[in-house]
Design a protein around this motif. Structure first.
Motif, PDB file in Angstrom:
ATOM      1  N   PRO B 168      39.019 -51.455  47.292  1.00 12.87           N
ATOM      2  CA  PRO B 168      39.035 -50.725  48.558  1.00 12.87           C
ATOM      3  C   PRO B 168      40.458 -50.341  48.967  1.00 12.87           C
ATOM      4  O   PRO B 168      41.390 -51.123  48.814  1.00 12.87           O
ATOM      5  CB  PRO B 168      38.448 -51.717  49.559  1.00 12.87           C
ATOM      6  N   ASP B 170      41.726 -50.108  51.874  1.00 13.05           N
ATOM      7  CA  ASP B 170      42.363 -50.865  52.955  1.00 13.05           C
ATOM      8  C   ASP B 170      43.039 -52.137  52.440  1.00 13.05           C
ATOM      9  O   ASP B 170      43.951 -52.648  53.084  1.00 13.05           O
ATOM     10  CB  ASP B 170      41.409 -51.138  54.136  1.00 13.05           C
ATOM     11  N   LEU B 171      42.645 -52.622  51.259  1.00 11.90           N
ATOM     12  CA  LEU B 171      43.351 -53.764  50.682  1.00 11.90           C
ATOM     13  C   LEU B 171      44.776 -53.374  50.321  1.00 11.90           C
ATOM     14  O   LEU B 171      45.721 -54.127  50.527  1.00 11.90           O
ATOM     15  CB  LEU B 171      42.645 -54.268  49.424  1.00 11.90           C
ATOM     16  N   ALA B 174      46.663 -52.964  53.522  1.00 14.55           N
ATOM     17  CA  ALA B 174      47.001 -54.270  54.096  1.00 14.55           C
ATOM     18  C   ALA B 174      48.200 -54.860  53.372  1.00 14.55           C
ATOM     19  O   ALA B 174      49.131 -55.373  53.979  1.00 14.55           O
ATOM     20  CB  ALA B 174      45.802 -55.211  54.002  1.00 14.55           C
ATOM     21  N   VAL B 189      47.843 -57.673  43.821  1.00 13.28           N
ATOM     22  CA  VAL B 189      46.532 -57.282  44.333  1.00 13.28           C
ATOM     23  C   VAL B 189      45.721 -56.506  43.298  1.00 13.28           C
ATOM     24  O   VAL B 189      44.601 -56.892  42.954  1.00 13.28           O
ATOM     25  CB  VAL B 189      46.667 -56.430  45.622  1.00 13.28           C
ATOM     26  N   LEU B 193      42.553 -58.000  40.647  1.00 14.35           N
ATOM     27  CA  LEU B 193      41.202 -57.518  40.941  1.00 14.35           C
ATOM     28  C   LEU B 193      40.650 -56.662  39.808  1.00 14.35           C
ATOM     29  O   LEU B 193      39.455 -56.440  39.716  1.00 14.35           O
ATOM     30  CB  LEU B 193      41.209 -56.718  42.254  1.00 14.35           C
TER      31      LEU B 193
ATOM     32  N   PHE C  82      42.541 -54.859  60.334  1.00 12.81           N
ATOM     33  CA  PHE C  82      41.675 -53.767  59.907  1.00 12.81           C
ATOM     34  C   PHE C  82      40.227 -53.955  60.327  1.00 12.81           C
ATOM     35  O   PHE C  82      39.755 -55.063  60.523  1.00 12.81           O
ATOM     36  CB  PHE C  82      41.718 -53.630  58.380  1.00 12.81           C
ATOM     37  N   ALA C  86      39.918 -56.359  55.430  1.00 11.47           N
ATOM     38  CA  ALA C  86      40.856 -56.148  54.316  1.00 11.47           C
ATOM     39  C   ALA C  86      41.459 -57.455  53.821  1.00 11.47           C
ATOM     40  O   ALA C  86      42.643 -57.532  53.517  1.00 11.47           O
ATOM     41  CB  ALA C  86      41.962 -55.169  54.700  1.00 11.47           C
ATOM     42  N   LEU C  87      40.652 -58.494  53.744  1.00 16.72           N
ATOM     43  CA  LEU C  87      41.142 -59.757  53.181  1.00 16.72           C
ATOM     44  C   LEU C  87      41.148 -59.648  51.666  1.00 16.72           C
ATOM     45  O   LEU C  87      40.267 -59.034  51.085  1.00 16.72           O
ATOM     46  CB  LEU C  87      40.238 -60.920  53.603  1.00 16.72           C
ATOM     47  N   PHE C  88      42.155 -60.220  51.029  1.00 13.95           N
ATOM     48  CA  PHE C  88      42.244 -60.169  49.572  1.00 13.95           C
ATOM     49  C   PHE C  88      41.186 -61.109  48.994  1.00 13.95           C
ATOM     50  O   PHE C  88      41.284 -62.325  49.152  1.00 13.95           O
ATOM     51  CB  PHE C  88      43.642 -60.575  49.100  1.00 13.95           C
TER      52      PHE C  88
END
Lengths: 262, 274, 354
Positions: B168, B170-171, B174, B189, B193, C82, C86-88
């Motif tokens: 996503p 937004d990750l 963030a 990140v 993933l 958010f 939006a947590l990893f």
């Protein structure tokens, strides 16, 4: 701004795409060469090697055979695969989890093994005609593509449309053809195209199941290459590429090409 | 009828797979245990033969090399493609899909033209004076690996573009908002993933390489025999069907074992449960 | 150290579409300002601009006097919360919260101490080792909050943080957020489409529409004294009646609306009345009476609100919505008079009618 990529990566990517597309252009070039040996860049331009394809009886014959097998096997795969995909989606609770694995088994089992096993245990043991064995082998080969693509289409399908039609009086079978199929039309087309191309291009299954009298186009190309290493091979390859382009154009018209990124 | 509708609809496909795939393949494997020389004889003779061991080992080497190279090239390319603006992304995806749809014969044949004694690479090297005599590049392990990488990179790119786009947006936002530079976001990140998808892709490439026939046949020939070409030779030239069945059985076992193992690993590593 | 945010004359485009038009906004140190509006009004765009995920076509953004406009997102030091948290997913709660600290080179015991302290504050101390997949919506939101707070940013921004939670949780969480913000004193920008949420926790609210701020004021002012027709409708003034003054008699003003309807209003009660104006009334602001004064109306559909009856009324001045007492329900077709109630009405100046 959010798309900042290191220039080194971009350069690498450019190289990769040259790597991907380059060889195919080279084949195209070699096919147009007016020489009797394979060379690139082409020396002189001529279409005679394209004409030569149709002068060779073996190529004429195998083109027809490959097309026949592709149509038949795709047809069979659709005939058994569409209901199976429908069942997997609609009646998910009734069916065991391993059933969907069953339908993608042909992808997990090496093609060579499948081809060889069919030769050994079906063609030879039951004296089944080679053509039939080829069609069966190809049907199995393309079945997973059919099931997976149709399943993806159905996952996005709202089954309550079906129920609405039935509640309004339409009989089940008729509903299947008039309500369901038109809505998964694009999935069926995609499945047909993928399956067809996979069958046309197959080597690993066909290699065991061809013999005098019956051969597929890719196998014939391999055989021709052993004897005559001339531009005919390149032009036949271009013919196959042309088929791919035609097919991709058809997909673009019905689905859009980002479909393949799934 | 409605209670069994699911079964009725899937029966034809089930029968097709059962009768013409499962049974014949099982039969092939079973015959290797039922020879007159004893149940494990074919396997003992396979692993006892220096030549066959070499073939197996060569196949593993080629597959590992192909996988490693394809994964790295595929991932970096997929990263750039996934971050490209819409119009460019479509073009790049078409460029990646097109080779996939042309057959294995065409794609392997192209490398014969490139790597041959009279091929482009030699011509280029000769004309720039880097070499004095044409190099013999065909029928080497390098040639096979190159052609196999060519075969599998499009697959990796397409698979990994999907994997990267599943992360996503937004990750990534963030991560940036918390102060991570683009390289840090990639390492901390994106890469973690993408690992499950990477594993799945790598498995596909490895098993595909391990069981390949046309490409090693064209570019490696008899000098670089692999499991696939050996199997064909045993079946259709030497007519030693037991030997061919043995190779088939080894292929099936290795393929299924790796797929099962890696699927489990990938699922356990996958926090997004995609 | 919290800082003040200054957005100056920002214009922004998505491709060729203009989404923000010459927008300016000042948020004082320690203030919580909400950006309130429907989807597409530009509130999220504004937030993304300040965060650095979008570049403005023109204008300036300053935080504590420092120009942020061309600074990349990862150098802006702004805490973001958010909508989808939006947590990893691959990091534990502890590692999620500590992510920002790690990027700033804070490691080891110092990091652990700050992370644990923050987890305590949001009530998630025992959940440190959990993965986000094992948390409820409310817990995830608290982790997101902790993660943004622990880096002690000069500015906090919230992008509809509660819209994915159920109603009761939304009310509880917004109170918690406000308390945390107050306790920290961090300047905050809060984006939402929920009017009640914005009004209940903000120092000031900016009501946005089509890329512009329609009014920026304290919630009380917005609610009682909307500056224009858009804001008036937004905060619940259902009836907007354009009128012209025909006579003045000291404090009293007689004005005429469409259809020859005349009303006499006391400026003492309604405030100053210009020669041309719009009378804005809530449904509660038009009382349904059977007297002789007021707007003549024929009553249409009657709905039961629990605290009153609401009538759809046909009047010479147009369709109006008015409330009547429970003690006297009236039938469809009945004739009545609608009398404006000063406390539930307001006067809008003519150029403000959008």
């Amino acid at each position: 701004m959010t798309r900042n990529i290191h220039p080194v990566l971009i350069a690498l990517t450019v190289l990769v795409f040259i790597f991907l597309v380059g060889p195919l252009i080279i084949v195209l070039g070699a096919a147009l060469s007016d020489t009797s040996y394979l060379t690139f860049p082409p020396q002189g331009l001529s279409l005679r090697w394209f004409g030569n394809i149709f002068e060779i009886e073996a190529f004429r014959r195998t083109i027809v055979t490959s097309l026949e097998i592709a149509f038949l096997s795709t047809g069979i795969a659709l005939l058994v695969g569409v209901p199976a995909a429908y069942a997997l989606n609609r009646y998910r609770i009734q069916l065991p989890g391993w059933l969907s694995t069953l339908f993608i088994l042909p992808v997990l089992v090496p093609e060579l093994v499948l081809g060889f096993s069919l030769l050994k245990n079906v063609a030879t043991q039951f004296h089944a005609p080679i053509f039939i064995s080829l069609v069966l082998g190809h049907s199995l080969l393309v079945l997973p593509y059919v099931v997976r693509v149709i399943s993806a289409s159905l996952a996005a399908f709202d089954f309550s449309i079906e129920e609405a039609a039935i509640s309004l009086g339409s009989p089940r079978l008729k509903t299947f053809f008039t309500i369901l199929l038109p809505n998964v039309r694009s999935g069926v087309i995609a499945a047909f195209i993928l399956a067809f191309i996979t069958s046309i291009n197959d080597v690993s299954i066909s290699i065991f199941l061809t013999g005098p009298g019956i051969s597929t186009l890719p196998i014939q190309i391999l055989a021709h290459m052993e004897q005559f290493f001339d531009p005919t091979v390149a032009s036949v390859s271009v013919l196959l590429m042309g088929l791919t382009v035609a097919v991709m154009a058809a997909v673009e018209r019905t689905l859009g090409l980002t479909f393949f990124a799934k | 009828m409605k209670r069994f509708a699911g079964w009725t609809l899937s029966t034809p496909a089930t029968l097709l797979v059962l009768v013409f795939l499962i049974l014949p393949v099982l039969a092939t494997i079973v015959t290797t245990f039922a020879t007159t020389a004893g149940p494990f004889a074919p396997y003992l003779s396979f692993f006892g033969s220096g030549f066959r061991r070499t073939v197996l080992w060569r196949t593993i080497q080629i597959s590992l090399a192909t996988t490693a190279i394809s994964v790295v090239i595929g991932f970096l390319t997929a990263y750039v493609v996934s971050r490209s603006p819409g119009w460019l992304k479509s073009i790049l995806i078409i460029a990646a899909v097109f080779p996939l749809l042309t057959g294995v014969v065409v794609r392997s044949f192209a490398w014969l033209i490139i790597l041959g004694k009279n091929g482009i690479l030699n011509s280029a090297l000769l004309s720039t004076g880097l070499i004095n005599e044409p190099l013999s590049m065909l029928y080497t392990q390098g040639a096979v690996i190159t052609a196999m990488v060519y075969l599998f990179v499009p697959l990796m790119v397409l698979t990994l573009v999907g994997v990267l786009e599943a992360i996503p947006d937004d990750l990534l936002q963030a991560s940036a908002s918390l102060g991570a530079k683009p390289t840090a976001t990639f390492m901390q990140v994106i890469l973690p993933l993408a690992v499950p998808g990477l594993i799945v892709g790598a498995v596909l490439v490895f098993t595909g390489s391990f069981t390949a026939y046309a490409t090693p046949q064209l570019l490696g020939g008899e000098a670089q025999m692999v499991m696939g070409t050996l199997m064909y030779q045993q079946a259709m030239v030497t007519f030693d069907w037991v030997s061919a069945s043995t190779i088939a059985a080894i292929m099936v076992v290795i393929t299924i074992a790796i797929v099962l193992l890696m699927t489990r690993v990938a699922r356990r590593l996958n926090p997004m449960a995609v | 150290m919290t800082q003040a945010l200054s957005i100056q004359n920002i214009t922004a485009h998505y491709g060729t579409t203009k989404v923000l038009e010459n927008l300016s906004l000042e948020v004082g140190e320690g203030e919580l300002v909400s950006l309130l509006g429907a989807s597409g009004c530009g509130k999220t765009t504004t937030l993304r601009l300040v965060a650095g995920f979008l570049e403005p076509t023109s204008g300036k953004i300053e935080l504590g006097g420092k120009d942020l406009t061309r600074l990349p997102a990862h150098q802006r030091n702004i805490g973001l919360v958010f909508q989808n948290y939006a947590l990893f997913p691959h990091l534990s709660v502890t590692d999620n919260v500590g992510f920002g600290l790690k990027q700033r080179g804070v490691t080891g015991p110092a990091k652990t101490k700050r992370v644990n302290a923050m987890l305590e504050r949001v009530g998630l101390a025992p959940f440190g080792d959990r993965l986000p997949g094992a948390l409820s919506g409310g817990q995830k939101q608290r982790v997101a909050l902790a993660r943004a707070l622990v880096i002690e940013p000069p500015l906090l921004m919230f992008d509809e943080p509660l819209s994915n939670l159920d109603a009761k949780l939304r009310v509880d969480m917004r109170v918690e957020i406000r308390q945390l913000q107050r306790a920290n004193g961090t300047t905050s920008v809060y984006v939402t489409h929920d009017q009640e949420e914005a009004f209940s926790i903000s120092d000031r609210v900016a009501i946005m529409h089509a890329g512009r701020i329609m009014q920026l004021d304290m919630p009380e002012t917005l609610y009682q004294r909307p500056a224009n027709a858009f804001v008036a409708r937004f905060v619940g003034f259902e009836n907007l009646i354009p009128m012209m003054v025909v006579a003045r008699d000291g404090d009293g003003v007689t004005a005429e609306a469409a259809g020859g309807v005349r009303l006499t209003l006391s400026q003492d009660q309604f405030g100053a009345i210009p020669d041309a104006f719009t009378l804005a009334c809530r449904a509660d602001g038009l009382a349904v009476t059977t007297g002789a004064d007021g707007i003549p109306a024929t009553l249409g559909l009657r709905t039961y609100l629990g605290r009153a009856y609401q009538y759809q009324c046909d009047t010479p001045a147009g369709h109006l919505t008015a409330n009547g007492p429970l003690t006297r329900p009236l039938e469809i077709g009945a004739a009545a008079r609608l009398v404006p109630v000063p406390e539930q009405c307001t006067i809008l100046a003519p150029e403000a009618v959008a």
